[in-house]
Design a protein around this motif. Sequence first.
Motif, PDB file in Angstrom:
ATOM      1  N   GLY A 163      34.617  41.340  37.936  1.00  0.00           N
ATOM      2  CA  GLY A 163      34.191  40.359  38.936  1.00  0.00           C
ATOM      3  C   GLY A 163      33.414  41.040  40.047  1.00  0.00           C
ATOM      4  N   ARG A 164      33.258  40.303  41.154  1.00  0.00           N
ATOM      5  CA  ARG A 164      32.534  40.854  42.295  1.00  0.00           C
ATOM      6  C   ARG A 164      33.279  40.546  43.583  1.00  0.00           C
ATOM      7  NH1 ARG A 164      26.557  38.527  41.760  1.00  0.00           N
ATOM      8  NH2 ARG A 164      27.757  36.672  41.165  1.00  0.00           N
TER       9      ARG A 164
ATOM     10  N   PHE B 213      32.896  39.488  47.413  1.00  0.00           N
ATOM     11  CA  PHE B 213      31.929  38.751  48.222  1.00  0.00           C
ATOM     12  C   PHE B 213      32.221  38.908  49.706  1.00  0.00           C
ATOM     13  CE2 PHE B 213      32.035  36.617  44.105  1.00  0.00           C
ATOM     14  CZ  PHE B 213      30.675  36.501  43.807  1.00  0.00           C
TER      15      PHE B 213
ATOM     16  N   ALA C 126      27.401  39.101  47.287  1.00  0.00           N
ATOM     17  CA  ALA C 126      28.330  40.094  46.750  1.00  0.00           C
ATOM     18  C   ALA C 126      28.079  41.451  47.387  1.00  0.00           C
ATOM     19  CB  ALA C 126      28.196  40.187  45.242  1.00  0.00           C
ATOM     20  N   THR C 127      29.157  42.196  47.617  1.00  0.00           N
ATOM     21  CA  THR C 127      29.027  43.536  48.206  1.00  0.00           C
ATOM     22  C   THR C 127      29.192  44.631  47.174  1.00  0.00           C
ATOM     23  OG1 THR C 127      31.385  43.615  48.760  1.00  0.00           O
ATOM     24  CG2 THR C 127      29.880  42.733  50.435  1.00  0.00           C
ATOM     25  N   ARG C 128      29.979  44.367  46.145  1.00  0.00           N
ATOM     26  CA  ARG C 128      30.185  45.393  45.128  1.00  0.00           C
ATOM     27  C   ARG C 128      30.845  44.764  43.904  1.00  0.00           C
ATOM     28  NH1 ARG C 128      35.126  49.423  45.577  1.00  0.00           N
ATOM     29  NH2 ARG C 128      34.485  49.400  43.390  1.00  0.00           N
ATOM     30  N   PRO C 129      30.648  45.395  42.709  1.00  0.00           N
ATOM     31  CA  PRO C 129      31.326  44.894  41.502  1.00  0.00           C
ATOM     32  C   PRO C 129      32.776  45.360  41.460  1.00  0.00           C
ATOM     33  CG  PRO C 129      29.968  46.775  40.954  1.00  0.00           C
ATOM     34  CD  PRO C 129      29.708  46.490  42.403  1.00  0.00           C
ATOM     35  N   LEU C 130      33.587  44.626  40.736  1.00  0.00           N
ATOM     36  CA  LEU C 130      34.990  44.970  40.540  1.00  0.00           C
ATOM     37  C   LEU C 130      35.259  45.062  39.046  1.00  0.00           C
ATOM     38  CD1 LEU C 130      36.625  42.554  43.162  1.00  0.00           C
ATOM     39  CD2 LEU C 130      36.331  45.042  43.387  1.00  0.00           C
ATOM     40  N   ASP C 131      35.724  46.209  38.593  1.00  0.00           N
ATOM     41  CA  ASP C 131      36.012  46.400  37.178  1.00  0.00           C
ATOM     42  C   ASP C 131      37.387  45.839  36.831  1.00  0.00           C
ATOM     43  OD1 ASP C 131      33.604  47.788  36.869  1.00  0.00           O
ATOM     44  OD2 ASP C 131      34.556  49.716  37.376  1.00  0.00           O
TER      45      ASP C 131
ATOM     46  N   VAL D 184      37.423  37.404  46.698  1.00  0.00           N
ATOM     47  CA  VAL D 184      37.347  37.418  45.251  1.00  0.00           C
ATOM     48  C   VAL D 184      38.066  36.183  44.707  1.00  0.00           C
ATOM     49  CG1 VAL D 184      39.444  38.791  44.936  1.00  0.00           C
ATOM     50  CG2 VAL D 184      37.687  38.835  43.177  1.00  0.00           C
TER      51      VAL D 184
END
Length: 313
Positions: free
Chosen positions: A260-261, A263, A271-276, A304
């Motif tokens: 996800g990302r 926000f 979005a500020t960064r991806p989330l694994d 999120v």
Amino acid sequence: MKPQSLATLAFALCAGASLVSHPAHAQSAQAQRAQKTAEIPTCSRSLGTLAVLEPETNWWSSYQLSSPAALIKVFVSKSRCFTLVDRGKGMAAMQSERALASDGDLRGGSNLGKGQIKAADYALVPDLISQNANASGNNFGGLLGGLVGGRAGAVIGGVNLKKKTADVVLTVTDMRSSEQVAMSEGHATKTDLGWSGGGAIWAGGLAAGGASGYSNTEVGQVITLAYLQAYTDLVGQLGGMPANASAANVQQAVTMNKPGRLFTSPDGKTATRPLDAGAMLYPTGAKQGQMWEVEDELGNKGWVSSLLFGLSR
């Protein structure tokens, strides 16, 4: 009056005073025991759920006593300061019953399964201040016979048989944060009991709570008074605890089940960064719809979707 008559009168007066003093002393002892019964602190509200655990060292069997956990449970019940949850024999019996339910052996509609156990907010451990068994001394009034006496354990873990004293400690740990939120000590001697040759304090209540040895033996009563002092101090320390310990603690961590990302706001536009998948996040408690505000392990804060994560286990 002749000197002989004066001596006889003085003897009679002394004897009469002696006869009067015994009932007065007995009444004083009864009054002191009644006062100590009333000294158990009471609370206008529960401070949370409490599990009373046994100390690691089984020191009480040396005095032919039950676990001090039984004694503290009596105090807790009478004070109404906590809601007790069982993490001992009752818990073992409950788990056995749930095993029957999971095997399909219970009748339908038994309503016994997961998600029903009440969480303990705090754990309380009653113990003795020291574990020194090297000092010398005598039996505690002959109470222990030859079991614990002479040089063999006159001081065992804070109970001094020679001086007839007990030094105990109570510790309370927050079950969510592991913080030790309170510690209190208690001290008592045989002279604190107000005895006139024997007797028992709180005999009915302690016996009903499985702690009869603490009410009808000298060493048990001394230990009881020490724990009462410690418990009274403990309740005073915890008086400012939050009404809802669960809500007052940091939210439980969550783990991303899907990528996800993160926000900047709950509208999910920037979005500020991806989330694994597998990333652990720490909710701040702020929520808007399905969006939760969280912090990642690098300290980045954002929003999120709660549809993408689950509670960390």
